[in-house]
Enzyme design. Structure first.
Site, PDB file in Angstrom:
ATOM      1  NE  ARG A 246      -4.385  -1.232  -0.219  1.00 27.97           N
ATOM      2  CZ  ARG A 246      -4.285  -2.371  -0.378  1.00 27.97           C
ATOM      3  NH1 ARG A 246      -3.286  -3.224  -1.820  1.00 27.97           N
ATOM      4  NH2 ARG A 246      -5.549  -3.217  -0.923  1.00 27.97           N
ATOM      5  CD  GLU A 275      -3.270   3.482  -5.278  1.00 26.80           C
ATOM      6  OE1 GLU A 275      -4.497   2.540  -5.065  1.00 26.80           O
ATOM      7  OE2 GLU A 275      -2.010   2.806  -5.127  1.00 26.80           O
ATOM      8  CG  HIS A 294      -3.683  -0.699  -6.497  1.00 27.65           C
ATOM      9  ND1 HIS A 294      -3.601   0.164  -5.130  1.00 27.65           N
ATOM     10  CD2 HIS A 294      -3.673  -2.248  -6.257  1.00 27.65           C
ATOM     11  CE1 HIS A 294      -3.712  -1.019  -4.369  1.00 27.65           C
ATOM     12  NE2 HIS A 294      -4.193  -2.635  -4.599  1.00 27.65           N
TER      13      HIS A 294
HETATM   14  P1  NDP Z   1      -0.711 -11.626   4.010  1.00 24.83           P
HETATM   15  O1  NDP Z   1      -1.487 -11.520   5.598  1.00 24.83           O
HETATM   16  O2  NDP Z   1      -0.508 -13.203   3.413  1.00 24.83           O
HETATM   17  O3  NDP Z   1       0.655 -11.111   4.132  1.00 24.83           O
HETATM   18  C1  NDP Z   1       0.495  -9.351   5.009  1.00 24.83           C
HETATM   19  C2  NDP Z   1       1.882  -9.832   5.453  1.00 24.83           C
HETATM   20  O4  NDP Z   1       2.926  -8.905   6.303  1.00 24.83           O
HETATM   21  C3  NDP Z   1       1.897 -10.759   6.983  1.00 24.83           C
HETATM   22  O5  NDP Z   1       2.954 -11.738   6.707  1.00 24.83           O
HETATM   23  C4  NDP Z   1       3.267 -10.770   8.310  1.00 24.83           C
HETATM   24  O6  NDP Z   1       4.141 -10.727   8.202  1.00 24.83           O
HETATM   25  C5  NDP Z   1       3.524  -9.041   6.748  1.00 24.83           C
HETATM   26  N1  NDP Z   1       3.754  -8.075   8.027  1.00 24.83           N
HETATM   27  C6  NDP Z   1       2.413  -7.346   9.306  1.00 24.83           C
HETATM   28  N2  NDP Z   1       3.014  -6.277   9.937  1.00 24.83           N
HETATM   29  C7  NDP Z   1       4.141  -6.787   9.731  1.00 24.83           C
HETATM   30  C8  NDP Z   1       5.453  -5.130   9.953  1.00 24.83           C
HETATM   31  N3  NDP Z   1       5.160  -4.552  10.882  1.00 24.83           N
HETATM   32  N4  NDP Z   1       6.480  -5.441   9.200  1.00 24.83           N
HETATM   33  C9  NDP Z   1       6.687  -5.934   8.126  1.00 24.83           C
HETATM   34  N5  NDP Z   1       6.174  -7.408   7.911  1.00 24.83           N
HETATM   35  C10 NDP Z   1       4.528  -7.440   8.373  1.00 24.83           C
HETATM   36  O7  NDP Z   1      -1.589 -11.246   2.684  1.00 24.83           O
HETATM   37  P2  NDP Z   1      -1.071 -10.983   1.466  1.00 24.83           P
HETATM   38  O8  NDP Z   1       0.402 -11.501   0.959  1.00 24.83           O
HETATM   39  O9  NDP Z   1      -2.246 -12.276   0.677  1.00 24.83           O
HETATM   40  O10 NDP Z   1      -1.182  -9.905   0.898  1.00 24.83           O
HETATM   41  C11 NDP Z   1      -0.496  -8.625   1.198  1.00 24.83           C
HETATM   42  C12 NDP Z   1      -0.699  -6.929   1.199  1.00 24.83           C
HETATM   43  O11 NDP Z   1      -0.437  -6.903  -0.387  1.00 24.83           O
HETATM   44  C13 NDP Z   1      -2.143  -6.882   1.454  1.00 24.83           C
HETATM   45  O12 NDP Z   1      -2.437  -6.774   2.729  1.00 24.83           O
HETATM   46  C14 NDP Z   1      -2.552  -5.706   0.339  1.00 24.83           C
HETATM   47  O13 NDP Z   1      -1.800  -4.464   0.947  1.00 24.83           O
HETATM   48  C15 NDP Z   1      -1.131  -6.258  -1.042  1.00 24.83           C
HETATM   49  N6  NDP Z   1      -1.560  -6.081  -1.503  1.00 24.83           N
HETATM   50  C16 NDP Z   1      -1.446  -5.324  -3.127  1.00 24.83           C
HETATM   51  C17 NDP Z   1      -1.985  -6.033  -3.944  1.00 24.83           C
HETATM   52  C18 NDP Z   1      -1.769  -4.919  -5.643  1.00 24.83           C
HETATM   53  O14 NDP Z   1      -2.549  -5.101  -6.244  1.00 24.83           O
HETATM   54  N7  NDP Z   1      -0.153  -4.590  -5.787  1.00 24.83           N
HETATM   55  C19 NDP Z   1      -2.884  -7.278  -4.424  1.00 24.83           C
HETATM   56  C20 NDP Z   1      -2.973  -7.712  -3.236  1.00 24.83           C
HETATM   57  C21 NDP Z   1      -2.359  -7.726  -2.361  1.00 24.83           C
HETATM   58  P3  NDP Z   1       4.270 -10.692   9.817  1.00 24.83           P
HETATM   59  O15 NDP Z   1       3.163 -11.992  10.237  1.00 24.83           O
HETATM   60  O16 NDP Z   1       5.311 -11.804  10.645  1.00 24.83           O
HETATM   61  O17 NDP Z   1       3.697 -10.037  10.639  1.00 24.83           O
HETATM   62  C1  DGY Z   2      -5.914  -6.303  -2.408  1.00 22.31           C
HETATM   63  O1  DGY Z   2      -7.228  -7.096  -2.614  1.00 22.31           O
HETATM   64  O2  DGY Z   2      -5.985  -5.564  -1.457  1.00 22.31           O
HETATM   65  C2  DGY Z   2      -5.173  -5.791  -3.822  1.00 22.31           C
HETATM   66  O3  DGY Z   2      -4.514  -4.280  -3.595  1.00 22.31           O
HETATM   67  C3  DGY Z   2      -6.131  -5.442  -5.144  1.00 22.31           C
HETATM   68  O4  DGY Z   2      -6.253  -6.595  -5.941  1.00 22.31           O
END
Ligand code: NDP
Ligand code: DGY
Length: 329
Positions: A246, A275, A294
């Site tokens: 984000r 955005e 995005h």
């Molecule tokens: P997950 O919940 O699987 O992964 C999120 C990760 O963030 C966790 O492994 C967690 O690790 C980590 N995290 C949380 N807090 C912290 C911290 N303080 N420091 C470092 N790491 C941290 O979610 P997804 O992988 O499915 O998605 C992740 C994010 O990607 C979504 O929340 C969304 O914002 C973004 N996204 C963007 C997209 C795009 O179009 N660009 C598409 C889809 C998602 P831990 O538990 O160790 O803290």
């Molecule tokens: C999400 O799902 O959080 C992405 O940012 C868009 O797919």
């Protein structure tokens, strides 16, 4: 069924969604759908109006669902289904306080988003947008030994901030490019990291040792503004920074300075604040900053599956049944 005393349950959709989801909503035949019938976001006033009396709300990441929206909806509202895996746009404390259930779309967009992250990383590191521009503007005079050189993945160290579903899928895709070490940081070590020989390290170690840094964590109060002046100052001057999480994880003024001053080599951003990023934003004046709008989950099939999942979450939630993907935080 989804009827209350013989009446259809009211559902509000803040946008047009792919037909896969619409089919599910109409197949059940028991919810009355009203919709902001556009590909653009509903203006705030329309959102506040449309949600009135709704039992279910299907929203996008661009809709801020806060106390004002929940109050406008009123006590009928039982389910919120977001067409996203990220849920930083939802005021979860307010939502929980009102006993509203939440559905989201994890897993189904992991591959598409990881693939986009790799595309963005390579485009940024190998300077593809600059190259395309030079071909068009006549800047391509001949093949030259050092012209438009960038950085490659062979023998590199990659640092993943947030090795969750998407972070792990990015690591798996980068490994075959000859990456030597995968580092990751976060709150806790992940057992599954072993699959990519991932090393759980303190953030400072990740910053000082990585040639490529990919941010794939969720946006939380702890990660907001994480990538700031101090963060960039610990990176290698030759390092590439990529953010697909984000925009608010990054302090964009500090990123601008780091890119401008050669503190880091380049940045690729799929997400920004706000955005869309205004076309006169300073970041867009920099050749070493690649900004895309995005696009993480933007494949036809993924958006179709997200639509179906968001609709099914909503329908099941309204029926008081298990959701395919309920958010429980
Ligand atoms: P997950 O919940 O699987 O992964 C999120 C990760 O963030 C966790 O492994 C967690 O690790 C980590 N995290 C949380 N807090 C912290 C911290 N303080 N420091 C470092 N790491 C941290 O979610 P997804 O992988 O499915 O998605 C992740 C994010 O990607 C979504 O929340 C969304 O914002 C973004 N996204 C963007 C997209 C795009 O179009 N660009 C598409 C889809 C998602 P831990 O538990 O160790 O803290
Ligand atoms: C999400 O799902 O959080 C992405 O940012 C868009 O797919």
């Amino acid at each position: 069924g989804m009827q209350i005393a013989g009446r259809l349950m009211k559902v509000f959709l803040t946008r047009r969604i792919p037909q896969e989801g619409m089919k599910i909503l109409s197949a059940t035949g028991v919810c009355e759908v009203s919709q902001w019938d556009s590909d653009e976001p509903a203006p705030r006033a329309e959102l506040l109006k449309g949600v009135q009396g709704a039992h279910g709300l299907l929203c996008m990441l661009s809709d801020k669902i806060d106390a004002e929206v929940l109050d406008a909806a009123g006590p009928n509202l039982k389910v919120i289904s977001t067409f996203s895996v990220g849920y930083d746009h939802l005021a979860m404390d307010e939502i929980k306080k009102r006993g509203i259930r939440v559905g989201y779309t994890p897993d189904v967009l992991t591959d598409a988003t990881a693939e986009l992250a790799v595309a963005l990383l390579l485009s940024t590191a190998r300077r593809l947008p600059e190259g395309v521009e030079e071909v068009k503007n006549g800047g391509w005079s001949s093949w030259k030994p050092l012209w438009l050189c960038g950085h490659g993945l062979s023998d590199s160290t990659v640092g993943i901030i947030g090795l969750g579903r998407i972070g792990m899928a990015i690591a798996q895709r980068l490994k075959p490019f000859g990456v030597k070490r995968v580092l990751y940081s976060g709150r806790t070590a992940k057992p599954y990291a072993a699959e990519v020989n991932g090393e759980f390290v303190p953030l400072d170690t990740l910053l000082s040792d990585s040639d490529f840094i990919v941010v794939s964590c969720s946006l939380t109060p702890q990660t907001q503004g994480l990538c700031d002046k101090a963060f960039f100052s610990k990176m290698k001057k030759s390092a590439i920074f990529v953010n697909i999480s984000r925009g608010a994880v990054v302090n964009q003024e500090d990123l601008y300075e780091a890119l401008k001053n050669g503190q880091i080599a380049a940045a690729g951003l799929d997400v920004t604040t706000p955005e869309p990023l205004p076309t006169n934003h300073p970041l867009l004046t920099l050749k070493n900053c690649v900004v895309i709008p995005h696009l993480g989950s933007a494949t036809y099939s993924t958006r179709g599956v997200m639509s179906a999942l968001a609709a099914q979450n909503l329908v099941n939630g309204l029926q008081g049944a298990d959701m395919p993907s309920e958010l429980t935080v």
